[in-house]
Design an enzyme around this catalytic site. Structure first.
Site, PDB file in Angstrom:
ATOM      1  N   ARG A   1       0.838  -1.207   0.000  1.00 33.91           N
ATOM      2  CA  ARG A   1       0.000   0.000   0.000  1.00 33.91           C
ATOM      3  C   ARG A   1       0.869   1.252   0.000  1.00 33.91           C
ATOM      4  O   ARG A   1       1.974   1.263   0.518  1.00 33.91           O
ATOM      5  CB  ARG A   1      -0.897   0.040   1.248  1.00 33.91           C
ATOM      6  CG  ARG A   1      -1.817  -1.141   1.430  1.00 33.91           C
ATOM      7  CD  ARG A   1      -2.499  -1.040   2.793  1.00 33.91           C
ATOM      8  NE  ARG A   1      -3.205  -2.248   3.160  1.00 33.91           N
ATOM      9  CZ  ARG A   1      -4.514  -2.434   3.018  1.00 33.91           C
ATOM     10  NH1 ARG A   1      -5.256  -1.479   2.497  1.00 33.91           N
ATOM     11  NH2 ARG A   1      -5.081  -3.558   3.396  1.00 33.91           N
TER      12      ARG A   1
ATOM     13  N   MET B   1      -3.553   6.824  -4.837  1.00 34.83           N
ATOM     14  CA  MET B   1      -2.429   5.976  -5.229  1.00 34.83           C
ATOM     15  C   MET B   1      -2.843   4.506  -5.090  1.00 34.83           C
ATOM     16  O   MET B   1      -3.968   4.200  -4.736  1.00 34.83           O
ATOM     17  CB  MET B   1      -1.188   6.323  -4.403  1.00 34.83           C
ATOM     18  CG  MET B   1      -0.615   7.678  -4.777  1.00 34.83           C
ATOM     19  SD  MET B   1       0.844   8.117  -3.833  1.00 34.83           S
ATOM     20  CE  MET B   1       0.157   8.402  -2.219  1.00 34.83           C
TER      21      MET B   1
ATOM     22  N   ARG C   1      -5.735   7.291  10.915  1.00 35.73           N
ATOM     23  CA  ARG C   1      -5.271   8.566  10.368  1.00 35.73           C
ATOM     24  C   ARG C   1      -6.264   9.640  10.781  1.00 35.73           C
ATOM     25  O   ARG C   1      -7.407   9.332  11.144  1.00 35.73           O
ATOM     26  CB  ARG C   1      -5.150   8.511   8.845  1.00 35.73           C
ATOM     27  CG  ARG C   1      -6.455   8.229   8.124  1.00 35.73           C
ATOM     28  CD  ARG C   1      -6.230   8.041   6.627  1.00 35.73           C
ATOM     29  NE  ARG C   1      -7.470   7.640   5.952  1.00 35.73           N
ATOM     30  CZ  ARG C   1      -7.527   7.250   4.687  1.00 35.73           C
ATOM     31  NH1 ARG C   1      -6.434   7.196   3.958  1.00 35.73           N
ATOM     32  NH2 ARG C   1      -8.674   6.915   4.138  1.00 35.73           N
TER      33      ARG C   1
ATOM     34  N   TYR D   1      -4.358  45.476  10.641  1.00 39.16           N
ATOM     35  CA  TYR D   1      -5.605  44.822  10.239  1.00 39.16           C
ATOM     36  C   TYR D   1      -5.566  44.447   8.765  1.00 39.16           C
ATOM     37  O   TYR D   1      -4.745  44.939   7.988  1.00 39.16           O
ATOM     38  CB  TYR D   1      -6.816  45.734  10.503  1.00 39.16           C
ATOM     39  CG  TYR D   1      -6.877  46.977   9.638  1.00 39.16           C
ATOM     40  CD1 TYR D   1      -7.464  46.928   8.359  1.00 39.16           C
ATOM     41  CD2 TYR D   1      -6.361  48.187  10.078  1.00 39.16           C
ATOM     42  CE1 TYR D   1      -7.502  48.060   7.555  1.00 39.16           C
ATOM     43  CE2 TYR D   1      -6.404  49.322   9.285  1.00 39.16           C
ATOM     44  CZ  TYR D   1      -6.974  49.249   8.016  1.00 39.16           C
ATOM     45  OH  TYR D   1      -7.016  50.350   7.222  1.00 39.16           O
TER      46      TYR D   1
END
Length: 922
Positions: A97, A108, A365, A883
């Protein structure tokens, strides 16, 4: 000298940990971390991202040292699991993987069941006692390997979506199921699967011209090479462009012992989230499939079952939950997910497999989430004291805030409309568009200016470009953890999945639902929050400012940030909207706004009289007529922003823009000026300029015609005076535009303070709180900022024009070449979207340094479109501005970006803020 390319995980300890994501990728680092936490992970090893870099530098060749290190790591895996890779009697199978440092879901490649060959199949049948399981695993290997390694990895491009090798193999399997009258893949018998594998091999040889490899080592290294090659695959590259992931990061490769969720009724595989990724609720949410491998869950081929009661939906409520089917396993899984969230202090996306009653964790994850969920989770975790407020503001992206500000389907229209289909609400908000059935059509139709909704049976990673181009995504299959749901959630895109009422025919480019046929180009509307699909275009409504969760979160941001956030607003309505979004003032009010749009006829006519006037007497008369309109608008905005600063830019656009072209308007103007049409045309011609953007505008008008400045300044001060008398607290900041020289400002300052004195006397006031300043938008002004700063109290950087003049690019014409500049790497991005920090940014730095050196109390802000761009906001924080100012709807994004800048770069420049606040109180 060779370094370490391989890091082992599994067993009692791992070499790596979660902090090593850059080297091991997210998947490898987290597998190592779970190992070190004592959570059961199938053993394996990670090949580092450095190898990916070497692979591409050496023309797609792997370093020689890698094979030796991988072989040693594989022996440790064999010892840990008690099986041997390639052994005929006790074979070990592995998966290969990908794993980049940032999650790229489905972009992928993955190959499962590597190691199944004619030599190892009999041994695995003997070992498992289940011939069907072995041949099911083998047909999966053949399908994946031929697609990933033999076709994509070899650089073979199918001529269309349907001619890829995987599609052709799926067609063979579908044909067999049809012949046997099977409803599902699980109905295929051992003999069927064995025959299917033979048919697959023949088709591979026919289509690709190569035999399917029957050697376990060839399969392993073919898989490793293909995963590295997939880093530069079309869909991975497209995803990186969209997500801003650098090309040079590379991917790691994870080789891991296989555990099987498809070994029978005591096995399963699933995906879960420690909190609901769709709405952020603090509930364990997930889906699983009995007797399946992980690809089945995310591919949406079968409808997954809920893991618990909370995860039930209309589409799976009749299926048995994992909690009921395997209570002991579920209890253990629940304890793991709690431990992981508490350890990582963030919502986790987990993958698990149950093999013959034993639970293994395959991945954890940080979970993708949409905007509403991200905001809820940040708020809740902060309340639970799981994270700090600094961490909370980093948990939400500007894009996720943007989602909460996007349109939704008008509830009133929904009350009278009946959905023709319902699915799972995978991505929030509403969208309407024309139906397209392919990713390529979604891209081409969008380029042609059409709004489309991509309709698919299920999406796969090849569809990423079309998914990005479409307004929304609708799929017939798949659950909340399917590819479509995962990617859409990450992008905050409206998405409905698992809409089983749809029957799609790609050949005819049509779908049937509720007895009605919908064809390509037909309009439909999606409510991604509810999962409803409607015929036609339902009206949308803008997001409300009354989002309680969003306001709670933005208040946290405000407690962290130093940089102020104002809004660009020209009307009282805009100003009120800006206040609701949390603006701390108006950073740019364009006084010319009243000459455009609704109610502009009368003031525009009087402005045209002033422009076409030839004598001071004519001009003064026209300005007297114009004055009440200018004062009314200014007073409305000052009143709306009571107590807050309002930066008012004096008249800026080139005058020729306001000259009428219509014959009747010209005739009316001539009559009112008591001149002939011929003379009017002559005056209009005299206003013509070759380069009006650099011509007679801004401060140059005030220098040439002081009465124009005087009228505007009087309107500002008298509007403020009347509000003071009414008990209000107006705070105008008068800004002179298009300045290149300090003496220009001195000439205008004389007028400003003469009028100021007259107004104080007229209204019997001691003072009116105000500032006098300038817009810095010309490169020369940056270089002489020390001189300019001695004449004013504030700078406001007009970065749109500063970029235009700094680059020599015309904003109106840049579209003709900008795309090529970005594509060829000449520019990293559009400099009108995000500040060019090396060039234009350097001009800004010089101006700030020189300005503050001459005037330490100088207030400095930015009022171009860049004020709502997160990267530009970070830059403004770093260079010490007070700002930023942006459109009202971008104010929440700027508030978040300012807070994130404070966390990332430190909360500096407090001294300037204190000095500014003292002056403000004055």
């Amino acid at each position: 000298m060779a370094g370490r390319f391989v890091y082992e995980f599994g067993g009692k300890r791992a070499r790596g940990n979660a902090r090593m994501k850059n080297l091991l990728g997210g998947k490898g680092a987290n597998l190592a971390e779970m190992t070190n936490l004592g959570i059961p992970v199938p053993p394996g090893f990670t090949i580092t991202t450095e190898v990916c870099t070497i692979y591409y530098k050496r023309g797609k060749k792997l370093p020689m040292e890698l094979r030796k290190q991988a072989a040693a790591a594989l022996r440790r895996v064999e010892k840990s699991i008690g099986r041997k890779f390639g052994d005929s009697k006790n074979p070990l199978l592995v998966s290969v993987r990908s794993g980049a440092r940032r999650s790229m879901p489905g972009m992928m490649e993955t190959v499962l069941n590597i190691g199944l060959t004619a030599r190892t199949i009999p041994g695995l049948i003997e070992l498992s006692g289940d011939e069907r399981f072995v041949y099911d695993a083998y047909r999966r290997l053949i399908m994946m390997y031929s697609d990933v390694v033999m076709e994509k990895g070899a650089g073979i491009e199918p001529k269309d979506d349907e001619s890829g090798i995987r599609k052709q193999l799926e067609a063979i399997m579908d044909q067999m199921k049809k012949e046997k009258k099977y409803k599902s893949d699980v109905d295929l018998k051992a003999g069927d699967l064995k025959e299917l594998c033979s048919r697959f091999k023949r088709k591979i040889k026919e289509v690709l011209g190569t035999e399917f490899p029957d050697d376990h080592n060839m399969q392993l290294w073919g898989g490793i090479g293909a995963v590295f090659a997939s880093w530069n695959g079309k869909r991975a590259v497209s995803y990186r462009r969209i997500e801003g992931i650098p090309d040079d990061w590379g991917t790691a490769v994870n080789v891991q012992a296989m555990v099987f969720g498809n070994m029978g009724k005591n096995s399963a595989t699933g995906v879960g989230f420690t909190r609901n990724p769709g709405n952020g609720e603090n509930e364990f949410y997930g889906e699983y499939l009995m007797n399946a491998q992980g690809e089945d869950v995310v591919a949406g081929i079968r409808t997954p079952a809920p893991i618990n009661e909370y995860s039930k939906s209309e589409h799976n409520k009749g299926l048995v939950t994992l909690e009921k089917a395997m209570p002991a396993i579920y209890k253990k899984l629940d304890s793991f997910q709690r431990r992981l969230e508490h350890h990582y202090k963030d919502m986790q996306d987990i993958e698990f497999t149950i093999e013959n009653g034993t639970l293994y964790m395959l991945q954890t994850r940080v979970g993708k989430r949409n905007g509403p969920a991200a905001v809820r989770m940040a708020n809740d975790m902060l309340k639970q004291k799981l994270i700090s407020k600094e961490t909370a503001v980093m948990r939400v992206t500007p894009g996720q805030i943007d989602e909460l500000l996007h349109p939704m389907v008008d509830p009133r229209a929904e009350m009278t409309a009946k959905p023709f289909a319902k699915g799972l609400p995978a991505g929030p908000g509403g969208a309407s568009g024309q139906i397209v059935f392919s990713s390529n059509d979604a891209v081409s139709w969008t380029k042609a200016g059409k709004r489309v909704i991509l309709v698919r049976e299920e999406t796969n990673p090849e569809d990423v470009e079309g998914m990005r181009a479409a307004q929304a995504i609708l799929t017939a299959r798949g659950g909340m953890t399917s590819h479509a749901a995962l990617v859409a959630r990450g992008w905050g895109k409206c998405c409905i999945v698992g809409c089983s009422d749809l029957h799609i025919n790609y050949t005819k480019k049509e779908m049937v639902a509720a007895g009605k046929t919908f064809r390509e180009g037909d309009w439909i509307t999606l409510n991604g929050t509810k999962g409803n699909v409607y015929e036609g275009q339902l009206p949308m409504m803008e997001a409300t400012e009354e989002n309680v969760l969003l306001h709670q979160f933005l208040n946290v941001c405000d407690s962290v940030r130093r940089l102020g956030v104002r809004a660009n607003a020209d009307t009282p309505d805009d100003a009120q909207r800006a206040k609701k979004f949390g603006a701390q003032g108006i950073g740019l009010m364009r006084t010319e706004h009243m000459f455009y749009g609704k109610g502009s006829e009368e003031p525009l006519f009087r402005l045209r009289k002033m422009i076409m006037s030839k004598t001071q007497n004519e001009r003064s008369k026209a300005l007297e007529e114009l004055y009440p309109y200018v004062k009314k608008d200014i007073k409305g905005v000052l009143e709306a922003m009571d107590g807050m600063p309002v930066v008012m830019r004096l008249l800026d656009p080139p005058l020729h823009e306001f000259v009428p072209r219509e014959k009747d308007q010209l005739e009316k103007l001539a009559r009112d000026l008591n001149i002939s049409a011929e003379e009017l045309n002559q005056r209009a011609d005299a206003l013509h300029e070759s380069n009006p953007m650099m011509g007679h505008r801004g401060v140059r008008l005030g220098v040439t015609y002081p009465e124009i400045t005087a009228m505007q300044v009087r309107a500002i001060f008298e509007a403020a005076a009347e509000l003071v008398k009414a008990g209000k607290d107006p705070y105008p900041e008068i800004m002179v535009p298009v300045v290149a020289e300090a003496k220009e400002l001195l000439s205008q300052k004389e007028i400003v303070y003469r009028i100021y004195g007259e107004v104080l006397a007229k209204y019997n006031l001691k003072k009116i709180r105000h500032l006098y300043g300038t817009m810095i938008e010309i490169p020369r002004a940056c270089l002489v900022a020390d001189r300019i700063a001695q004449t004013v109290e504030f700078f406001s950087y007009g970065t749109n024009d500063l970029t235009q003049m700094g680059f020599g690019f015309s904003r109106d014409d840049i579209g003709g070449f900008l795309a090529d500049y970005i594509k060829k790497g000449i520019l990293p991005e559009d400099p009108f979207q995000s500040i060019d920090q090396s060039g234009i940014g350097e001009l800004i730095r010089i101006g700030i340094q020189q300005g503050r050196k001459a005037n330490p109390r100088l207030e400095i802000g930015i009022c171009g479109e860049h004020g709502g761009d997160p990267r530009s906001v970070h830059f403004c924080h770093q260079v010490g501005m007070n700002y930023v100012s942006c459109s009202p709807f971008r104010v929440p994004i700027a508030r978040l970006a300012a807070a994130q800048a404070a966390v990332m770069y430190g909360n500096g420049e407090k001294k300037s803020k204190k000095k500014k606040s003292k002056r403000t109180k004055r």
